[in-house]
Write a protein that holds these residues in place. Structure first.
Motif, mmCIF file in Angstrom:
data_model
loop_
_atom_site.group_PDB
_atom_site.id
_atom_site.type_symbol
_atom_site.label_atom_id
_atom_site.label_comp_id
_atom_site.label_asym_id
_atom_site.label_seq_id
_atom_site.Cartn_x
_atom_site.Cartn_y
_atom_site.Cartn_z
ATOM 1 N N ALA A 127 0.498 -6.097 -7.550
ATOM 2 C CA ALA A 127 0.951 -4.739 -7.855
ATOM 3 C C ALA A 127 -0.228 -3.761 -7.860
ATOM 4 N N ALA A 128 -1.357 -4.193 -8.395
ATOM 5 C CA ALA A 128 -2.522 -3.301 -8.470
ATOM 6 C C ALA A 128 -3.059 -2.953 -7.088
ATOM 7 N N ASP A 129 -2.902 -3.854 -6.131
ATOM 8 C CA ASP A 129 -3.427 -3.596 -4.783
ATOM 9 C C ASP A 129 -2.818 -2.365 -4.141
ATOM 10 N N LEU A 130 -1.563 -2.064 -4.474
ATOM 11 C CA LEU A 130 -0.905 -0.919 -3.853
ATOM 12 C C LEU A 130 -1.598 0.391 -4.210
ATOM 13 N N ARG A 131 -2.349 0.386 -5.331
ATOM 14 C CA ARG A 131 -3.030 1.610 -5.757
ATOM 15 C C ARG A 131 -4.471 1.670 -5.273
ATOM 16 N N ASP A 132 -4.934 0.625 -4.608
ATOM 17 C CA ASP A 132 -6.275 0.610 -4.048
ATOM 18 C C ASP A 132 -6.302 1.501 -2.801
ATOM 19 N N ALA A 133 -7.201 2.449 -2.757
ATOM 20 C CA ALA A 133 -7.205 3.453 -1.680
ATOM 21 C C ALA A 133 -7.369 2.814 -0.307
ATOM 22 N N GLU A 134 -8.278 1.839 -0.200
ATOM 23 C CA GLU A 134 -8.494 1.205 1.098
ATOM 24 C C GLU A 134 -7.267 0.426 1.543
ATOM 25 N N ILE A 135 -6.709 -0.371 0.627
ATOM 26 C CA ILE A 135 -5.543 -1.180 0.982
ATOM 27 C C ILE A 135 -4.347 -0.292 1.285
ATOM 28 N N SER A 136 -4.168 0.766 0.520
ATOM 29 C CA SER A 136 -3.064 1.689 0.778
ATOM 30 C C SER A 136 -3.175 2.290 2.169
ATOM 31 N N SER A 137 -4.404 2.610 2.584
ATOM 32 C CA SER A 137 -4.618 3.147 3.933
ATOM 33 C C SER A 137 -4.253 2.114 4.993
ATOM 34 N N LEU A 138 -4.604 0.852 4.757
ATOM 35 C CA LEU A 138 -4.257 -0.212 5.693
ATOM 36 C C LEU A 138 -2.741 -0.378 5.792
ATOM 37 N N ILE A 139 -2.065 -0.269 4.656
ATOM 38 C CA ILE A 139 -0.603 -0.387 4.653
ATOM 39 C C ILE A 139 0.021 0.758 5.447
ATOM 40 N N ALA A 140 -0.480 1.973 5.248
ATOM 41 C CA ALA A 140 0.054 3.135 5.965
ATOM 42 C C ALA A 140 -0.057 2.943 7.470
ATOM 43 N N LYS A 141 -1.203 2.472 7.921
ATOM 44 C CA LYS A 141 -1.403 2.252 9.365
ATOM 45 C C LYS A 141 -0.492 1.141 9.882
ATOM 46 N N LYS A 142 -0.367 0.065 9.107
ATOM 47 C CA LYS A 142 0.492 -1.045 9.530
ATOM 48 C C LYS A 142 1.946 -0.624 9.562
ATOM 49 N N LEU A 143 2.351 0.188 8.601
ATOM 50 C CA LEU A 143 3.742 0.629 8.558
ATOM 51 C C LEU A 143 4.066 1.501 9.766
ATOM 52 N N ARG A 144 3.143 2.342 10.186
ATOM 53 C CA ARG A 144 3.376 3.152 11.389
ATOM 54 C C ARG A 144 3.536 2.248 12.607
ATOM 55 N N GLU A 145 2.691 1.219 12.699
ATOM 56 C CA GLU A 145 2.799 0.257 13.796
ATOM 57 C C GLU A 145 4.151 -0.449 13.754
ATOM 58 N N PHE A 146 4.593 -0.825 12.568
ATOM 59 C CA PHE A 146 5.885 -1.496 12.396
ATOM 60 C C PHE A 146 7.025 -0.587 12.845
ATOM 61 N N HIS A 147 6.984 0.661 12.425
ATOM 62 C CA HIS A 147 8.036 1.618 12.780
ATOM 63 C C HIS A 147 8.112 1.870 14.282
ATOM 64 N N ASP A 148 6.999 1.678 14.969
ATOM 65 C CA ASP A 148 6.952 1.925 16.411
ATOM 66 C C ASP A 148 7.369 0.731 17.252
ATOM 67 N N LEU A 149 7.691 -0.407 16.610
ATOM 68 C CA LEU A 149 8.075 -1.601 17.358
ATOM 69 C C LEU A 149 9.330 -1.348 18.185
ATOM 70 N N ASP A 150 9.327 -1.846 19.398
ATOM 71 C CA ASP A 150 10.483 -1.716 20.286
ATOM 72 C C ASP A 150 11.386 -2.927 20.073
ATOM 73 N N MET A 151 12.281 -2.806 19.122
ATOM 74 C CA MET A 151 13.166 -3.913 18.775
ATOM 75 C C MET A 151 14.473 -3.810 19.558
ATOM 76 N N PRO A 152 15.062 -4.954 19.903
ATOM 77 C CA PRO A 152 16.312 -4.933 20.678
ATOM 78 C C PRO A 152 17.498 -4.501 19.816
ATOM 79 N N GLY A 153 18.588 -4.190 20.497
ATOM 80 C CA GLY A 153 19.822 -3.850 19.790
ATOM 81 C C GLY A 153 19.951 -2.364 19.535
ATOM 82 N N PRO A 154 21.091 -1.967 18.911
ATOM 83 C CA PRO A 154 21.338 -0.554 18.629
ATOM 84 C C PRO A 154 20.297 0.015 17.675
#
Length: 367
Positions: free
Chosen positions: A141-168
């Protein structure tokens, strides 16, 4: 290659005798057969397939999750402490199919693996599966408030959102909320329904749907359950990976970020894992840093207006997140008896926060 038990031709063979451990009896016989075969396929004569140790991992609220370890051995990937001689067994929670289609979830899991995201699927059995064990650290839980880790999560989440997944690629949020509301109404007693104001929630969902569906916003493939236990980090490379895609679907990306912010109020490894502390919801400066990192991670240079627009949407989608997980808590309390978690109390807190913040939140501007 995926290791899946073939259907029995005649009488099923007895599972191999294996070393007993505290959580051994929770692993079904079908899974034990696959584990016995996997040990040979993955590590050959380097391990004794029957010498496995089973330990249950804490913090899971939908499934039961076990780490399977084979000790000993010589060189190769298993050298040293044998970190690579591990797999994960996931036993599906009772009744959780009311939340998602398991076949769709497995297809998503396999597709994510092909995209290089998360673990590989190693085997399936009737009420669960066996996955590759990722040798990375699960966040706290504490890691989510770490500035560096939070930045890594933000970048990974953008990559995740951009995935070209099949289906509707249709937004699933509002239909899912309405389906869960009907499920909750069907399972609750009249007293429970009054306690959670279920008679009002249909109108609340419709209001949010109308208010949010007509605005300019981006839709992407969303995780929809981005709590710290579903995020892992490789300490040496500082790479982040997201796991557990049961609730994943196409949705407004603002909903996924809002849900992640709400999860900063939780600590599922505390003595009271169901208790939420909403004073830990990130302040506006922390939110802004996350959003700026998220928007700029694809090489864009977002304007202040773009950042503020997304922040406004996130605030509103936090309300949808409260209804989403409040309904989940109600239903889980009725169907999932194997997980030690105060689902009803968790649901009450999510609904209380919805009603407490609704008026102020809907007064904010998102356009």
């Amino acid at each position: 290659m995926v290791a899946v038990d073939p259907p029995p031709r005649e009488a099923a063979a007895a599972p191999p005798a294996m070393k007993r451990s505290a959580s051994f009896d929770r692993v079904p016989e079908e899974a034990r057969r696959i584990l016995h075969r996997l040990a040979g396929e993955l590590w050959g004569g380097d391990v004794d397939p029957a010498a496995l140790a089973v330990s249950q991992l804490k913090g899971a609220m939908t499934n039961e999750v076990f780490r399977i370890t084979w000790p000993g051995g010589g060189g190769g990937e298993g050298e040293g402490e044998g970190d690579h001689r591990k797999v994960l067994v996931r036993i599906y929670g009772q009744g959780v199919e009311v939340f998602f289609d398991r076949a769709d979830e497995v297809r998503t899991f396999e597709c994510m693996s092909r995209h290089g995201q998360g673990p590989r699927l190693l085997g399936r059995f009737p009420n669960g599966r066996i996955e590759e064990f990722i040798n990375a650290r699960t966040l706290s839980a504490a890691d989510l408030r770490d500035a560096e880790i939070s930045s890594l999560i933000a970048k990974k989440l953008r990559e995740f959102h951009d995935l070209d997944m099949p289906g509707p690629k249709n937004v699933s949020l509002w239909q899912r909320l309405r389906r869960w509301l009907e499920e909750a109404r069907g399972r609750c007693s009249p007293e429970e329904a009054r306690q959670f104001s279920l008679e009002k929630l249909g109108d609340e969902i419709a209001m949010l749907d109308i208010a949010l569906s007509g605005v300019d916003q981006r839709v992407g493939f969303c995780h929809n359950d981005l709590q710290y236990g579903n995020i892992m980090i490789y300490e040496e490379t500082r790479q982040v990976t997201l796991i557990d895609y049961e609730y994943a679907s196409f949705n407004p990306v603002a909903f996924d970020i809002a849900n992640h912010f709400c999860e900063m109020s939780a600590d599922y490894h505390s003595a009271t894992p169901h208790v939420l502390d909403f004073t830990k919801y990130p302040g506006i400066d922390e939110q802004r840093r996350f959003v700026q990192t998220y928007l700029s991670s694809s090489g864009e240079n977002p304007s202040d207006a773009e950042v503020e627009h997304l922040l406004g949407l996130i605030a509103k989608y936090s309300l949808a997140s409260h209804i989403f997980w409040g309904l989940w808590g109600i239903i889980s309390g009725h169907v999932n008896k194997n997980i030690d978690f105060e689902y009803q109390e968790y649901a009450r807190q999510r609904f209380d926060q919805y009603w407490k913040t609704k008026d102020q939140t809907l007064g904010s501007k998102s356009n």
